[in-house]
Write a protein that holds these residues in place. Structure first.
Motif, PDB file in Angstrom:
ATOM      1  N   ALA A   2      -1.140  50.874  25.621  1.00  0.00           N
ATOM      2  CA  ALA A   2      -0.968  51.522  26.935  1.00  0.00           C
ATOM      3  C   ALA A   2      -0.673  52.815  26.653  1.00  0.00           C
ATOM      4  O   ALA A   2      -1.251  53.749  27.572  1.00  0.00           O
ATOM      5  CB  ALA A   2       0.422  51.007  27.780  1.00  0.00           C
ATOM      6  N   LEU A   3      -0.103  53.231  25.881  1.00  0.00           N
ATOM      7  CA  LEU A   3       0.264  54.687  25.537  1.00  0.00           C
ATOM      8  C   LEU A   3      -0.894  55.585  25.355  1.00  0.00           C
ATOM      9  O   LEU A   3      -1.184  56.646  25.297  1.00  0.00           O
ATOM     10  CB  LEU A   3       1.472  54.981  24.496  1.00  0.00           C
ATOM     11  CG  LEU A   3       2.819  54.778  25.045  1.00  0.00           C
ATOM     12  CD1 LEU A   3       3.768  54.766  23.960  1.00  0.00           C
ATOM     13  CD2 LEU A   3       3.327  55.605  26.159  1.00  0.00           C
ATOM     14  N   SER A   4      -1.808  54.627  24.590  1.00  0.00           N
ATOM     15  CA  SER A   4      -2.791  55.768  23.935  1.00  0.00           C
ATOM     16  C   SER A   4      -3.979  55.891  25.140  1.00  0.00           C
ATOM     17  O   SER A   4      -4.705  56.875  24.802  1.00  0.00           O
ATOM     18  CB  SER A   4      -3.843  54.692  22.658  1.00  0.00           C
ATOM     19  OG  SER A   4      -4.149  53.725  23.531  1.00  0.00           O
ATOM     20  N   VAL A 214       5.642  59.420  32.256  1.00  0.00           N
ATOM     21  CA  VAL A 214       4.194  58.403  32.207  1.00  0.00           C
ATOM     22  C   VAL A 214       4.662  57.355  31.500  1.00  0.00           C
ATOM     23  O   VAL A 214       4.401  56.129  31.710  1.00  0.00           O
ATOM     24  CB  VAL A 214       3.261  59.380  31.841  1.00  0.00           C
ATOM     25  CG1 VAL A 214       2.056  58.473  31.697  1.00  0.00           C
ATOM     26  CG2 VAL A 214       3.084  60.297  32.537  1.00  0.00           C
ATOM     27  N   SER A 215       5.258  57.255  30.484  1.00  0.00           N
ATOM     28  CA  SER A 215       5.422  56.307  29.266  1.00  0.00           C
ATOM     29  C   SER A 215       6.385  55.248  29.926  1.00  0.00           C
ATOM     30  O   SER A 215       6.128  53.892  29.912  1.00  0.00           O
ATOM     31  CB  SER A 215       5.842  56.405  28.330  1.00  0.00           C
ATOM     32  OG  SER A 215       7.456  57.002  28.260  1.00  0.00           O
ATOM     33  N   LYS A 216       7.481  55.704  30.889  1.00  0.00           N
ATOM     34  CA  LYS A 216       8.213  54.858  31.619  1.00  0.00           C
ATOM     35  C   LYS A 216       7.313  54.026  32.557  1.00  0.00           C
ATOM     36  O   LYS A 216       7.688  52.878  32.979  1.00  0.00           O
ATOM     37  CB  LYS A 216       9.164  55.718  32.305  1.00  0.00           C
ATOM     38  CG  LYS A 216      10.623  54.825  32.454  1.00  0.00           C
ATOM     39  CD  LYS A 216      11.671  55.977  33.023  1.00  0.00           C
ATOM     40  CE  LYS A 216      12.975  55.761  32.337  1.00  0.00           C
ATOM     41  NZ  LYS A 216      13.968  56.595  32.953  1.00  0.00           N
ATOM     42  N   ILE A 217       6.557  54.801  33.388  1.00  0.00           N
ATOM     43  CA  ILE A 217       5.602  54.104  34.350  1.00  0.00           C
ATOM     44  C   ILE A 217       4.944  53.012  33.924  1.00  0.00           C
ATOM     45  O   ILE A 217       4.585  51.890  34.331  1.00  0.00           O
ATOM     46  CB  ILE A 217       4.803  55.162  35.147  1.00  0.00           C
ATOM     47  CG1 ILE A 217       5.759  55.970  35.911  1.00  0.00           C
ATOM     48  CG2 ILE A 217       3.781  54.426  35.957  1.00  0.00           C
ATOM     49  CD1 ILE A 217       5.206  57.557  36.360  1.00  0.00           C
ATOM     50  N   ASP A 218       4.341  53.469  32.547  1.00  0.00           N
ATOM     51  CA  ASP A 218       3.405  52.243  31.702  1.00  0.00           C
ATOM     52  C   ASP A 218       4.349  51.277  31.181  1.00  0.00           C
ATOM     53  O   ASP A 218       3.698  50.541  30.737  1.00  0.00           O
ATOM     54  CB  ASP A 218       2.741  52.995  30.743  1.00  0.00           C
ATOM     55  CG  ASP A 218       1.483  53.760  31.109  1.00  0.00           C
ATOM     56  OD1 ASP A 218       1.220  53.563  32.399  1.00  0.00           O
ATOM     57  OD2 ASP A 218       0.784  54.486  30.499  1.00  0.00           O
ATOM     58  N   GLY A 219       5.728  51.259  31.265  1.00  0.00           N
ATOM     59  CA  GLY A 219       6.505  50.174  31.033  1.00  0.00           C
ATOM     60  C   GLY A 219       7.002  50.255  29.121  1.00  0.00           C
ATOM     61  O   GLY A 219       7.043  49.213  28.877  1.00  0.00           O
ATOM     62  N   GLN A 224       9.552  52.479  22.096  1.00  0.00           N
ATOM     63  CA  GLN A 224       8.131  52.817  22.000  1.00  0.00           C
ATOM     64  C   GLN A 224       7.874  54.244  22.398  1.00  0.00           C
ATOM     65  O   GLN A 224       7.015  55.006  21.824  1.00  0.00           O
ATOM     66  CB  GLN A 224       7.432  51.942  23.116  1.00  0.00           C
ATOM     67  CG  GLN A 224       7.252  50.396  22.421  1.00  0.00           C
ATOM     68  CD  GLN A 224       6.369  49.636  23.525  1.00  0.00           C
ATOM     69  OE1 GLN A 224       7.012  49.578  24.775  1.00  0.00           O
ATOM     70  NE2 GLN A 224       5.654  48.689  23.256  1.00  0.00           N
ATOM     71  N   SER A 225       9.001  54.602  23.417  1.00  0.00           N
ATOM     72  CA  SER A 225       8.869  56.111  23.654  1.00  0.00           C
ATOM     73  C   SER A 225       8.944  57.054  22.365  1.00  0.00           C
ATOM     74  O   SER A 225       8.376  58.001  22.296  1.00  0.00           O
ATOM     75  CB  SER A 225       9.675  56.510  24.742  1.00  0.00           C
ATOM     76  OG  SER A 225       9.442  55.949  25.932  1.00  0.00           O
TER      77      SER A 225
END
Lengths: 318, 423
Positions: A2-4, A214-219, A224-225
């Motif tokens: 997701a993050l990439s 954004v990372s939070k929105i992506d779950g 992971q953050s």
């Protein structure tokens, strides 16, 4: 992952690649102003570094004792002697142990501390100041204070506390070789963690909050953050912090000396202490110069290795 | 883009560069000038690099100025030991050493062999210097330093604490001393502490007995290869290590300094410590009600004291004002100066024309010290004493922890000496 694919990260990468493709400027001659600014430091550098280092290199091949003005040339004798001297080898071993262990342990304590200090909580500035405080007083004073705390007799501060809480007998903090080595490392971690945490804090505050949102929105989870945003963006800070820790660790003298004077036995004797004692107190300037030259080469190699590693990590994560 | 031609800008740049270069050269020349100049100014100036601090020396130097108003005295104060030695070494090396400086155990070999001090053996006053003091700073019949005092080291004990263990007379053998320690321990009193940041006083005295038995030439014989540390030091080391083997002294002393041990003694936490006569004044000040006395270190063949001749005054061989320098040294060993020095520092002075009045706690030590009946290895070692001293201290700290044996310590000292002698 997701993050990439996070869209907000894309412009940064594009930006970085565009920076890489910019045409290189042609090296130009230094202006007069540059020379004016550089001249004083150049004079100081030549007078205080280049000349003494050249003298050390020359003395390392002689039997100079600090007094006689025309020492005899002895070839590589001083260098071969170094490897036969058990106290010198012990100093080398302890110095490497000290430098590596303080670098690793300060890093693994300073980063979590910086993350904690970066959060909002009541009295945050006071706590930040408290952690930074050990970096303010002179290391010699810290050594004397900690010598008082870790006094191996029953009257020592720490031993008194342990006895009153547990009834256990005095622990020989600075009188036992292993405990003395661990004590010097522990006091160093106490003294340096706050300072390095502030360094990491400065880098942490430069990370845009949008990335985390954004990372939070992506779950993404907290781990992971940290793993995919915080840690990669802290790589430049780690490079600076670890370079400082490693170089300071390799040339350390003051803290172990004020705590233990290099003892018991040879257990906390550092290479710098050997240099000072051999060169000045024992009038073996030739032998001490050989150690200094060898030490310079070793420190240079370690620092180059560390920089290469940092660059490789930076390339991997950027 | 700017083209490099003979334009006015180019000429201005060249001119500025030359100015900068000139300034750098001038600065370098000024720096060099600072280093090479110096000198003592007028002919009547004499420079003195003092070992003792200003408070100790001021009354004496004021008296010198009073007696020699035409001499301009320039004094600088060093920080013994390492700070003084390194500064003196640098000044001698750069030709800027003071006219009068200090020769001491840590630098005497280099000073005497390098010819940096003037031979004082022909001075009319040299007979006033004690024989042991002269011998310490003599090489090939030439005397390079005038020492006016000595210090003794032994076992300082708290009379009240020892009385609790039924102490009557000082022990006469090492076994008696161990028995006294055991008695104190059984009575719940910590018997003895000895700092391990230097060669311990009790061990120095035990080795001193060996030296006495060999006619006082033990160290010269070791250096000449006629005997060795293994042959002479092993027995004293075995005796000394019994303190730790029998658990009479805590191995914690391996990490303690003399100051830490002294403060434990002042608090009444330990019955006996090994220390020097110089420590008495500060201990009495900190614990004015404590009843104190020194006893000699008992060995298998009698009792003995550790101790050494204090640093001596030396005249720079290249003194800018040799006459005034000799005048200053002559004054420093005179009755007037020694009396003032003794009053200021409570030192055991040894010059022949003055008998000091000393504290009764030192009464058992003073005759031996004034006669030069004491021993300190690092002072008697003919060469490389600083390097060997440092090695010995580290090895003894290992011995205290049980990481090595007396035999291995003695052999390691032989190996270190061989390495230092380039063998």
């Amino acid at each position: 992952m997701a993050l990439s694919t996070t869209p907000e990260l894309q412009p940064l990468q594009q930006q970085q690649s565009s920076i890489r493709t910019l045409p290189r400027k042609r090296p130009h001659r230094l202006s007069v102003t540059s020379w004016v600014f550089m001249a004083p430091i150049a004079v100081v550098f030549v007078a205080l570094y280049v000349i003494p280092m050249s003298q050390s290199l020359y003395y390392s091949f002689t039997d100079f004792d600090g007094y006689v003005s025309n020492p005899e040339f002895v070839g590589f004798d001083n260098y071969t002697e170094l490897f036969k001297d058990p106290s010198m080898l012990s100093a080398l071993g302890y110095t490497i142990f000290y430098a590596v262990s303080t670098t690793i342990l300060v890093t693994v304590t300073a980063i979590p501390l910086a993350l904690t200090l970066n959060r909002k909580f009541f009295g945050r500035n006071l706590v930040r100041s408290a952690f930074f405080f050990p970096a303010v007083p002179s290391v010699a004073i810290l050594g004397l204070v900690w010598g008082f705390i870790l006094n191996p007799l029953g009257s020592g501060v720490l031993n008194s506390i342990i006895r009153s809480l547990t009834g256990l007998g005095p622990i020989p903090w600075l009188s036992d070789s292993t405990l003395a080595q661990l004590s010097t490392v522990a006091v160093t971690i106490w003294a340096l963690t706050g300072w390095h945490a502030v360094l990491y804090l400065a880098y942490l505050q430069a990370i845009p909050a949008d990335y985390y949102e954004v990372s939070k929105i992506d779950g993404a989870t907290s781990w992971q953050s940290f793993r995919y945003i915080t840690l990669p963006l802290l790589i430049p800070a780690m490079a600076v912090s670890q370079l400082l820790l490693m170089t300071n660790g390799l040339k350390v003298f003051d803290l172990p000396f004020t705590l233990t004077r290099g003892g018991p036995g040879f257990s906390t004797r550092t290479l710098t202490q050997s240099l000072i004692e051999d060169g000045i107190a024992q009038s073996r300037v030739g032998a001490a110069s050989a150690l200094a030259v060898l030490f310079l080469i070793v420190v240079g190699l370690v620092v180059l290795g560390q920089m290469a590693l940092s660059n490789a990590l930076q390339r991997k994560y950027s | 883009m700017f083209h490099h031609t003979n334009s006015p800008q180019r000429r201005r740049k060249t001119s500025l560069r030359l100015t900068v270069l000139g300034a750098v050269v001038a600065a370098a020349a000024a720096l060099t000038g600072c280093g090479s100049s110096g000198g003592s100014g007028s002919d009547n100036t004499v420079s003195f690099y003092s070992w003792d601090n200003e408070a100790s020396m001021k009354p004496i130097l004021d008296e010198f100025k009073k007696q020699n108003p035409s001499v301009d005295l320039k004094v600088s104060y060093g920080t013994p030991v390492q700070g003084y030695i390194s500064t003196l070494q640098t000044r001698i090396n750069s030709g800027t050493a003071a006219d009068v400086f200090i020769i001491t155990a840590e630098n005497k070999t280099e000073i005497m062999e390098g010819g940096f001090a003037k031979d004082l053996s022909g001075e009319p006053w040299i007979g006033n210097i004690a024989d042991a003091a002269k011998a310490t700073y003599t090489k090939d019949g030439k005397v390079y330093g005038a020492a006016t005092s000595s210090w003794g080291g032994g076992i300082l004990y708290n009379k009240d604490l020892l009385a609790k263990a039924g102490f009557t007379n000082p022990p006469e053998t090492w076994d008696d001393f161990l028995a006294l320690c055991k008695k104190l321990k059984d009575a719940g009193i910590t018997p003895f502490y000895e700092p391990a940041d230097t060669i311990p006083v009790s061990l120095a005295a035990l080795v001193g007995l060996q030296n006495q038995a060999s006619g006082g030439t033990m160290d010269a014989d070791i250096w000449a290869g006629k005997t060795s540390f293994a042959k002479t030091w092993t027995e004293p080391l075995k005796d000394w290590s019994e303190l730790f083997k029998q658990d009479l002294v805590s191995p914690s002393v391996a990490g303690l300094t003399g100051d830490q041990i002294t403060s434990e003694f002042q608090r009444g936490s330990v019955a006996m410590i090994s220390t020097g006569s110089w420590a008495l004044g500060s201990i009495q000040k900190a614990a004015p009600d404590m009843k104190l006395e020194f006893m000699p270190v008992p060995g298998d063949s009698g009792t003995y004291w550790a101790g050494a001749v204090s640093p001596g005054y030396a005249v720079n061989a290249k003194a800018k004002n040799p006459d005034a320098a000799e005048k200053l040294v002559e004054f420093l060993q005179s009755k007037t100066a020694v009396e003032l020095y003794q009053k200021q520092n409570a030192a055991i002075t040894t010059t022949k024309d003055f008998t000091p009045q000393l504290d009764p706690a030192l009464s058992s030590m003073v005759p031996a010290v004034r006669d030069g009946n004491f021993y300190l290895p690092q002072v008697t070692w003919p060469t490389n004493s600083a390097a060997l001293n440092s090695e010995t201290v580290s090895l003894l700290q290992q011995l205290i922890q049980g990481q090595t044996t007396p035999e291995k310590v003695a052999s390691a000292l032989d190996a270190k000496l061989a390495s230092l002698q380039g063998k």
